[in-house]
Design an enzyme around this catalytic site. Structure first.
Site, short mmCIF file in Angstrom:
data_model
loop_
_atom_site.label_atom_id
_atom_site.label_comp_id
_atom_site.label_asym_id
_atom_site.label_seq_id
_atom_site.Cartn_x
_atom_site.Cartn_y
_atom_site.Cartn_z
N THR A 236 56.05 50.42 39.65
CA THR A 236 54.62 50.13 39.54
C THR A 236 54.29 49.39 38.26
O THR A 236 54.93 49.60 37.22
CB THR A 236 53.80 51.44 39.59
OG1 THR A 236 52.42 51.14 39.36
CG2 THR A 236 54.25 52.40 38.51
N GLU B 45 51.81 50.01 36.59
CA GLU B 45 51.22 50.99 35.66
C GLU B 45 52.16 51.26 34.49
O GLU B 45 51.71 51.67 33.42
CB GLU B 45 50.92 52.30 36.40
CG GLU B 45 49.78 52.22 37.40
CD GLU B 45 48.41 52.17 36.74
OE1 GLU B 45 48.24 52.76 35.66
OE2 GLU B 45 47.50 51.54 37.32
N TYR C 237 51.65 59.61 35.94
CA TYR C 237 52.21 58.81 37.04
C TYR C 237 53.08 57.67 36.48
O TYR C 237 54.22 57.46 36.92
CB TYR C 237 51.07 58.24 37.89
CG TYR C 237 51.50 57.23 38.92
CD1 TYR C 237 52.13 57.61 40.10
CD2 TYR C 237 51.26 55.87 38.72
CE1 TYR C 237 52.52 56.68 41.05
CE2 TYR C 237 51.64 54.93 39.67
CZ TYR C 237 52.26 55.34 40.83
OH TYR C 237 52.63 54.41 41.77
N LYS D 22 57.15 57.02 36.78
CA LYS D 22 57.68 55.79 37.35
C LYS D 22 58.57 55.04 36.36
O LYS D 22 59.57 54.43 36.74
CB LYS D 22 56.53 54.89 37.81
CG LYS D 22 55.85 55.33 39.10
CD LYS D 22 56.76 55.17 40.30
CE LYS D 22 56.03 55.41 41.61
NZ LYS D 22 56.91 55.24 42.78
#
Length: 319
Positions: free
Chosen positions: A127, A129, A151, A155
């Site tokens: 991701t 992010e 999160y 990841k």
């Protein structure tokens, strides 16, 4: 020639369902996992009209034995790990579950592949992010990670694990660092679907204001059905590698709002309020991508940019 076999972990989600459809159309035998396959509706597979074409099996990702036996029985050529907690906002409320479902499950899958010693090609869902706030920099595969949520931390850990298993054990394993990608299969807890459905409801006569969190964010939004092709292309290369997948165009959430509400002949300023209680403890203001490596190596580039994404999502809720 024998058909290739693909195991999709997370086949019930947006990306899993579109990937399953893509692979079925490629002639693959597609097997999808669920914690309890007999009790799962696989609604997204039904919506895409491919439920009959996909085999589904039960697999407990918290049980190493279940993971190992599932992979052994499925005998896949390719594994796509698209499961795990997928909401940035929810990860602040469930950080332990987020880390477990993303990083620890990945270790179990990689260890199972290593134990079986089969030439399985493995795709991990990464991701954008992980980059944190990119500011004026367009993030590519060499941009340092600065995760700002549980999160993103999970990841980022998964991304590093993929690199470690690739280098230390010679596994064909890669990560797709995907920027935001949307479709009508998005859950409503995601802001894009919340906006589109909210605008459609107001256009039908709804009087409630649409409450959103931080409106001062900028993202690269693409079309999910195109992004699953990039996942597949990564596993067709001679050498495993990681790729940023994005449109290369960053716009504001206000732009997304304006496009969605104008589709229904509405002015979003009259119907949307920003609610502090919906804002995340820490948020990324700007996410900007450089997907040039994917174009150069994979031959992949996004065909649908943000305005097309918005229009397609609005069309889906209108039909």
């Amino acid at each position: 020639m024998q058909a290739k076999r693909a195991l999709i972990c997370g086949i019930s989600g947006q990306d899993g369902a579109y990937l399953a459809k893509f692979l079925v159309e490629k002639g693959y035998v597609v097997i999808g996992t669920s914690r309890d396959a007999a009790a799962s509706s696989f609604a997204n597979l039904q919506k895409l009209g491919i439920r009959h074409a996909v085999e589904t099996v039960s697999m407990s990702t918290s049980d190493s034995g279940s993971v190992l036996s599932t992979i052994r029985n499925a005998a896949p050529d390719e594994i796509y790990y698209l499961a795990g907690q997928s909401s940035v906002g929810l990860s602040f409320e469930q950080p332990v579950e987020t880390m477990e479902s993303i990083a620890m499950v990945l270790v179990r899958l990689l260890e199972a592949i290593r134990f079986l010693d089969c030439p399985i090609r493995f795709y991990n869902a990464g991701t954008s992010e992980c980059f944190g706030d990119t500011g004026n920099q367009r993030a590519n595969e060499t941009t340092p990670f600065r995760p700002r949520s549980p999160y993103a931390v999970a990841k980022a850990s998964a991304h590093q694990l993929i690199g470690t298993y690739r280098e230390a054990y010679g596994l064909y394993a890669c990560t797709g660092i995907l920027f935001n990608h949307e479709s009508p299969l998005r859950l409503e807890r995601f802001v894009t679907q919340k906006i589109v459905r909210g605008a459609a409801q107001i256009a039908r006569g709804g009087s409630e204001k649409l409450q959103l969190g931080n409106l001062d964010i900028y993202r690269d939004w693409g079309w999910a059905p195109e992004y699953v092709e990039a996942m597949w292309l990564m596993l067709q290369q001679d050498r495993a590698d990681d790729f940023v997948i994005a449109t290369g165009e960053t716009v504001s959430l206000r732009h997304f709002l304006d496009r969605a509400f104008r589709y229904f002949d509405l002015d979003w300023n009259e119907h949307v309020i920003s609610t502090p209680g919906l804002q995340r403890p820490s948020d990324i203001r700007i996410g900007s991508a450089d997907p040039s490596k994917a174009k150069a190596v994979l031959g992949w580039s996004a065909k649908t940019h943000v305005d097309g994404v918005v229009d397609k999502m609005c069309e889906a809720v209108s039909s």
